[in-house]
Design an enzyme around this catalytic site. Structure first.
Site, short mmCIF file in Angstrom:
data_model
loop_
_atom_site.label_atom_id
_atom_site.label_comp_id
_atom_site.label_asym_id
_atom_site.label_seq_id
_atom_site.Cartn_x
_atom_site.Cartn_y
_atom_site.Cartn_z
N LYS A 9 -34.43 -51.46 12.19
CA LYS A 9 -33.31 -50.90 12.97
C LYS A 9 -32.92 -51.81 14.13
CE LYS A 9 -34.48 -46.00 12.15
NZ LYS A 9 -34.63 -44.69 12.83
N TYR A 49 -27.87 -40.23 6.67
CA TYR A 49 -28.43 -39.24 7.59
C TYR A 49 -27.79 -37.86 7.41
CZ TYR A 49 -31.15 -42.77 10.16
OH TYR A 49 -32.08 -43.73 10.51
N ARG A 102 -44.46 -47.53 14.78
CA ARG A 102 -43.84 -46.76 15.87
C ARG A 102 -44.83 -46.53 17.01
NH1 ARG A 102 -40.77 -42.57 11.76
NH2 ARG A 102 -38.80 -43.71 11.55
N ASN A 112 -36.74 -45.95 17.16
CA ASN A 112 -38.10 -45.99 16.61
C ASN A 112 -38.33 -47.08 15.56
OD1 ASN A 112 -36.65 -44.79 14.61
ND2 ASN A 112 -37.78 -42.88 14.56
N HIS A 115 -36.67 -47.43 9.64
CA HIS A 115 -36.48 -46.30 8.74
C HIS A 115 -37.35 -46.55 7.52
CE1 HIS A 115 -34.79 -43.38 5.97
NE2 HIS A 115 -34.83 -44.35 5.06
N GLU A 126 -32.02 -44.10 -1.93
CA GLU A 126 -31.72 -44.95 -0.77
C GLU A 126 -31.62 -46.43 -1.16
OE1 GLU A 126 -34.66 -43.94 2.18
OE2 GLU A 126 -33.72 -42.02 2.61
P1 IDP Z 1 -37.74 -40.27 10.03
O1 IDP Z 1 -36.99 -41.54 10.37
O2 IDP Z 1 -39.12 -40.27 10.64
O3 IDP Z 1 -37.76 -39.97 8.55
P2 IDP Z 1 -35.71 -38.16 10.35
O4 IDP Z 1 -36.01 -36.77 10.75
O5 IDP Z 1 -35.32 -38.41 8.93
O6 IDP Z 1 -37.00 -39.06 10.75
O7 IDP Z 1 -34.58 -38.70 11.32
C1 IDP Z 1 -33.93 -39.91 11.08
C2 IDP Z 1 -33.79 -40.67 12.38
O8 IDP Z 1 -32.95 -39.95 13.27
C3 IDP Z 1 -35.10 -40.88 13.13
O9 IDP Z 1 -35.84 -41.99 12.68
C4 IDP Z 1 -34.60 -41.06 14.55
O10 IDP Z 1 -34.14 -42.40 14.76
C5 IDP Z 1 -33.41 -40.11 14.60
N1 IDP Z 1 -33.81 -38.78 15.11
C6 IDP Z 1 -34.47 -37.79 14.45
N2 IDP Z 1 -34.68 -36.71 15.25
C7 IDP Z 1 -34.14 -37.03 16.45
C8 IDP Z 1 -34.04 -36.33 17.71
O11 IDP Z 1 -34.49 -35.19 17.88
N3 IDP Z 1 -33.41 -37.00 18.72
C9 IDP Z 1 -32.89 -38.27 18.58
N4 IDP Z 1 -32.96 -38.94 17.42
C10 IDP Z 1 -33.58 -38.35 16.36
MG MG Z 2 -36.18 -39.42 7.30
#
Ligand code: IDP
Ligand code: MG
Length: 153
Positions: A9, A49, A102, A112, A115, A126
């Site tokens: 990212k 997303y 992370r 973070n 992905h 994906e």
């Molecule tokens: P993941 O990347 O660990 O699979 P997901 O829930 O799929 O997590 O969310 C995708 C991305 O969206 C996360 O990696 C993060 O960058 C962002 N994200 C998820 N939840 C939040 C939040 O509560 N606040 C801000 N960004 C978030």
């Molecule tokens: Mg995810």
């Protein structure tokens, strides 16, 4: 063998962590079978997303993914989806275990670093989203016998 998607990212690009991220998966014993730099668009991020579309921060995470180009990688290996996801750590960098990507490099939920696909089924969807067929390379590493026992592969 499974294939999985990693997106390096903008939070990693800006902080000079591209090599660090690739190095970790490479040293683990996963095989890189596709990699390119690309500028993500609003369209592809709305699709990628979609599960977050109703969240208040949806626009913010899309915007953060377009600040710089990203690097998309395809990593192959036995159970690579699970391995890569575990090596990335949980979503929130403040809670991710030390030793994970992370956990070691992020103090944020949003920013973070990587992905990673969460299931085998989603990895297939994906990879097709970010790669053309001819950008995934089907070759066998000559050192496979040093990565796995015969009965594992
Ligand atoms: P993941 O990347 O660990 O699979 P997901 O829930 O799929 O997590 O969310 C995708 C991305 O969206 C996360 O990696 C993060 O960058 C962002 N994200 C998820 N939840 C939040 C939040 O509560 N606040 C801000 N960004 C978030
Ligand atoms: Mg995810």
């Amino acid at each position: 063998m499974e294939k999985t998607l990693v997106i390096i990212k903008p939070s990693a690009i800006e902080r000079g962590l591209i090599g660090e991220v690739i190095h970790r998966f490479e040293r683990k014993g996963l095989q890189l079978c596709g990699m390119k730099m690309m500028q993500l668009s609003d369209e592809i991020l709305i699709e990628h997303y979609a599960h977050l579309a109703q969240r208040t921060f949806f626009k913010r995470i899309k915007d953060s993914m377009m600040i710089t180009p990203v690097i998309v990688c395809c990593w192959k290996g036995l159970h690579s989806v699970h391995i890569v996801r575990t090596m990335a750590g949980v979503t929130n960098g403040r809670e991710a275990a030390q030793g994970t990507i992370r956990g070691d490099f992020s103090v944020s939920v949003q920013e973070n670093i990587v992905h990673t696909s969460d299931t085998v089924e989603n990895a297939k969807i994906e990879l097709a989203r970010f790669f053309n067929d001819n950008e995934i390379f089907e070759f066998e590493q000559s050192g496979l016998g040093f990565l796995y026992a015969n009965d594992e592969i």
